[in-house]
Design a protein around this motif. Structure first.
Motif: not given
Length: 269
Positions: A38-39, A94-101, A106-109
């Motif tokens: 599910x994750x 790794x900034x700015x490879x991934x966006x803050x959202x 990922x944590x919310x999941x």
């Protein structure tokens, strides 16, 4: 499609019944696999399922499940915190490879799927767990069925027209009342198997009624994420039903409510 849904639904019920009755490692393994799958489905909506962010969330979730099996609850929470720190580290280094959202999602999941889903395993581990766990499904699917029937018969006022146009206020009330009555009926029939709950008719009714309210939020949350990310279904794992999250969206929210109410009612009995 109807026959496909029916056949896969029957298989789901049989598998659930057999593994719930077996309990222990068999039920733990199934719930853990559902949690991780599910994750993964959820991460796909944000395109992070095959990134370092996604891998970090999946690994943290696996540790969480294993630590719960070892009954180390404090360390299980530490696994979630560790996942947050790990994901944050990946995001900043790794900034700015991934966006803050993406990092936040990922944590919310981890909280949204494994932490909530694993309450199904925790319920089964209670002293009356074998007979308490059906209350999860009565709350979620009983509410859904009753809401649909009442909504079709007398539904006039839209509940969330932009998110779920077919759901009505009348259906909402009918679903909650229906789940409450189903819970009371279950308590009357199986009260002798639920000594920890005391007044089983009242307790089961309360649990199912409260669970039904939360089930609605769970269902709408999954729908909102799909609308925000522009997808129809979370996956194709369950023929005719979609993915794990399509079938267990309300269960995710109902399971913790049933668990904590059962524990609380057992404690005051």
């Amino acid at each position: 499609m109807f026959w496909t849904r029916l056949a896969s639904g029957i298989v789901l019920v049989v598998v659930a019944a057999v593994t719930i009755m077996a309990g222990g490692d068999i039920w733990f393994l199934l719930v853990s696999l559902l949690s991780i799958a599910g994750l993964y489905e959820l991460y796909k909506t944000m395109h992070i399922e095959k990134t370092f962010l996604g891998y970090a969330g999946l690994i943290a979730s696996a540790f969480y499940c294993v630590l719960l099996r070892w009954n180390i609850h404090s360390s299980a929470i530490a696994a979630v915190i560790g996942g947050l720190l790990f994901i944050s580290g990946i995001y900043v280094f790794t900034f700015p490879k991934y966006k803050a959202d993406q990092a936040a999602f990922a944590v919310f999941g981890i909280l949204y799927v494994p932490v909530l889903m694993m309450h199904l395993y925790q319920i089964r581990e209670l002293s009356d767990g074998l007979f308490i766990i059906p209350l999860v499904f009565l709350s979620a699917w009983g509410n859904d069925t009753c809401a649909y029937c009442v909504g079709m018969l007398i539904g006039k006022h839209k509940m969330t027209p932009k998110l779920s146009p077919k759901k009505s206020v009348e259906g909402l009330v009918g679903g909650i009342v229906g789940a409450l009555l189903l819970g009371m009926g279950y308590g009357a029939l199986f009260g002798s198997h639920l000594p920890s709950l005391g007044n089983t008719v009242l307790s089961c009714g309360l649990i199912c009624g409260a669970g039904a309210i939360i089930a609605v939020i769970g269902d709408l949350t999954a729908s909102a994420i799909k609308r925000d990310t522009g997808i129809k279904d979370y996956g194709k794992l369950i023929p005719g039903h979609g993915g794990i999250l399509d079938r267990f969206d309300s269960i995710l929210f109902t399971a913790p409510i049933v668990y904590y109410l059962a524990v609380y009612l057992g404690a005051i009995h």
